[in-house]
Design a protein around this motif. Structure first.
Motif, PDB file in Angstrom:
ATOM      1  N   THR A  45       0.948  -1.557  -0.061  1.00  8.63           N
ATOM      2  CA  THR A  45      -0.086  -0.042   0.020  1.00  8.63           C
ATOM      3  C   THR A  45       0.809   1.389  -0.103  1.00  8.63           C
ATOM      4  N   VAL A  46       0.477   2.060  -0.939  1.00  8.47           N
ATOM      5  CA  VAL A  46       1.267   3.266  -0.966  1.00  8.47           C
ATOM      6  C   VAL A  46       0.660   4.370   0.163  1.00  8.47           C
ATOM      7  N   VAL A  47       1.577   4.908   1.107  1.00  4.33           N
ATOM      8  CA  VAL A  47       1.156   5.550   2.065  1.00  4.33           C
ATOM      9  C   VAL A  47       1.321   7.084   1.787  1.00  4.33           C
ATOM     10  N   SER A  48       2.310   7.263   1.166  1.00  8.37           N
ATOM     11  CA  SER A  48       2.626   8.862   0.668  1.00  8.37           C
ATOM     12  C   SER A  48       3.308   8.732  -0.763  1.00  8.37           C
ATOM     13  N   GLY A  49       3.133   9.591  -1.709  1.00  7.08           N
ATOM     14  CA  GLY A  49       3.989   9.529  -2.798  1.00  7.08           C
ATOM     15  C   GLY A  49       3.335   8.664  -4.034  1.00  7.08           C
ATOM     16  N   GLU A  50       4.256   8.302  -4.809  1.00 11.00           N
ATOM     17  CA  GLU A  50       3.827   7.480  -5.773  1.00 11.00           C
ATOM     18  C   GLU A  50       4.774   6.489  -6.289  1.00 11.00           C
ATOM     19  N   LEU A  51       4.198   5.192  -6.813  1.00 13.45           N
ATOM     20  CA  LEU A  51       5.000   4.153  -7.369  1.00 13.45           C
ATOM     21  C   LEU A  51       4.455   3.982  -8.636  1.00 13.45           C
ATOM     22  N   LEU A  52       5.666   3.866  -9.617  1.00 17.93           N
ATOM     23  CA  LEU A  52       5.277   3.258 -10.963  1.00 17.93           C
ATOM     24  C   LEU A  52       5.568   1.750 -10.779  1.00 17.93           C
ATOM     25  N   VAL A  53       4.533   0.888 -11.287  1.00 14.52           N
ATOM     26  CA  VAL A  53       4.862  -0.521 -11.010  1.00 14.52           C
ATOM     27  C   VAL A  53       4.639  -1.559 -12.193  1.00 14.52           C
ATOM     28  N   LYS A  54       5.585  -2.133 -12.568  1.00 16.61           N
ATOM     29  CA  LYS A  54       5.572  -3.330 -13.435  1.00 16.61           C
ATOM     30  C   LYS A  54       5.506  -4.647 -12.891  1.00 16.61           C
ATOM     31  N   LEU A  55       4.154  -4.994 -12.571  1.00 12.75           N
ATOM     32  CA  LEU A  55       4.103  -6.581 -12.318  1.00 12.75           C
ATOM     33  C   LEU A  55       4.433  -7.439 -12.860  1.00 12.75           C
ATOM     34  N   PRO A  56       4.660  -8.696 -12.435  1.00 19.50           N
ATOM     35  CA  PRO A  56       5.116  -9.795 -12.956  1.00 19.50           C
ATOM     36  C   PRO A  56       4.217 -10.229 -14.101  1.00 19.50           C
ATOM     37  N   ASP A  57       4.719 -10.608 -15.331  1.00 19.75           N
ATOM     38  CA  ASP A  57       3.935 -11.300 -16.327  1.00 19.75           C
ATOM     39  C   ASP A  57       2.997 -10.118 -17.181  1.00 19.75           C
ATOM     40  N   THR A  58       3.398  -8.791 -17.085  1.00 18.60           N
ATOM     41  CA  THR A  58       2.796  -7.860 -17.822  1.00 18.60           C
ATOM     42  C   THR A  58       3.900  -6.847 -18.430  1.00 18.60           C
ATOM     43  N   GLU A  59       3.486  -6.283 -19.459  1.00 15.06           N
ATOM     44  CA  GLU A  59       4.387  -5.317 -20.019  1.00 15.06           C
ATOM     45  C   GLU A  59       3.975  -3.767 -19.622  1.00 15.06           C
ATOM     46  N   GLU A  60       3.001  -3.422 -19.107  1.00 14.65           N
ATOM     47  CA  GLU A  60       2.648  -2.249 -18.937  1.00 14.65           C
ATOM     48  C   GLU A  60       2.735  -1.819 -17.449  1.00 14.65           C
ATOM     49  N   TRP A  61       3.242  -0.396 -17.049  1.00 19.10           N
ATOM     50  CA  TRP A  61       3.501   0.204 -16.027  1.00 19.10           C
ATOM     51  C   TRP A  61       2.150   0.733 -15.299  1.00 19.10           C
ATOM     52  N   GLY A  62       1.848   0.304 -14.160  1.00 20.54           N
ATOM     53  CA  GLY A  62       0.859   1.037 -13.395  1.00 20.54           C
ATOM     54  C   GLY A  62       1.258   2.046 -12.379  1.00 20.54           C
ATOM     55  N   THR A  63       0.553   3.006 -12.199  1.00 15.65           N
ATOM     56  CA  THR A  63       0.635   4.179 -11.351  1.00 15.65           C
ATOM     57  C   THR A  63      -0.099   3.889 -10.201  1.00 15.65           C
ATOM     58  N   TYR A  64       0.624   3.818  -8.945  1.00 15.69           N
ATOM     59  CA  TYR A  64      -0.129   3.926  -7.413  1.00 15.69           C
ATOM     60  C   TYR A  64       0.217   4.989  -6.701  1.00 15.69           C
ATOM     61  N   TYR A  88       5.647   3.492   2.103  1.00 18.48           N
ATOM     62  CA  TYR A  88       4.938   2.158   1.907  1.00 18.48           C
ATOM     63  C   TYR A  88       4.716   1.402   2.974  1.00 18.48           C
ATOM     64  N   PHE A  89       3.395   0.656   3.089  1.00 21.47           N
ATOM     65  CA  PHE A  89       3.252  -0.491   3.768  1.00 21.47           C
ATOM     66  C   PHE A  89       2.978  -1.715   3.297  1.00 21.47           C
ATOM     67  N   CYS A  90       3.587  -2.773   3.800  1.00 23.85           N
ATOM     68  CA  CYS A  90       3.744  -4.238   2.885  1.00 23.85           C
ATOM     69  C   CYS A  90       3.362  -5.372   3.843  1.00 23.85           C
ATOM     70  N   THR A  91       2.325  -6.083   3.639  1.00 19.94           N
ATOM     71  CA  THR A  91       2.013  -7.106   4.415  1.00 19.94           C
ATOM     72  C   THR A  91       2.533  -8.699   3.611  1.00 19.94           C
ATOM     73  N   TYR A  92       2.807  -9.728   4.463  1.00 23.18           N
ATOM     74  CA  TYR A  92       3.404 -10.714   3.777  1.00 23.18           C
ATOM     75  C   TYR A  92       2.656 -11.976   4.055  1.00 23.18           C
ATOM     76  N   GLU A  93       2.232 -12.815   3.155  1.00 25.42           N
ATOM     77  CA  GLU A  93       1.564 -13.968   3.602  1.00 25.42           C
ATOM     78  C   GLU A  93       2.044 -15.203   2.996  1.00 25.42           C
TER      79      GLU A  93
END
Length: 93
Positions: A45-64, A88-93
């Motif tokens: 989770t983005v707490v403050s700011g902005e991340l451009l993310v290229k997730l696995p198995d994708t070619e496009e960048w997303g903005t969060y 950011y805040f990250c949880t692990y399962e």
């Protein structure tokens, strides 16, 4: 006990903690481009700011931005572009 982690020559720093249900980290990223690999499923989770993310198995960048979240399955690689200091805040399962 809280554990402080530092990656990418100190440009990414996080503090590990245990929430009521899941292990987690909260951290900050300096401007830059980063590649991470996962060993567990991560929800970021983005707490403050902005991340451009290229997730696995994708070619496009997303903005969060503030409050937005994304998930990455275990044993995957994903890429980030950070154009401003971002928390950011990250949880692990």
């Amino acid at each position: 006990m809280l554990e402080v982690n530092s990656y990418f020559d100190g440009n990414v720093k996080s503090i590990s903690l245990q929430t009521r249900t899941l292990p987690a980290t909260i951290g900050v990223m300096a401007v830059g481009e980063y590649e991470f690999s996962t060993s567990k499923k991560e929800t970021i989770t983005v707490v403050s700011g902005e991340l451009l993310v290229k997730l696995p198995d994708t070619e496009e960048w997303g903005t969060y931005t503030n409050g937005a979240k994304f998930m990455v399955d275990a044993n995957k690689v994903f890429q980030l572009k950070v154009n401003e200091e971002t928390a950011y805040f990250c949880t692990y399962e």
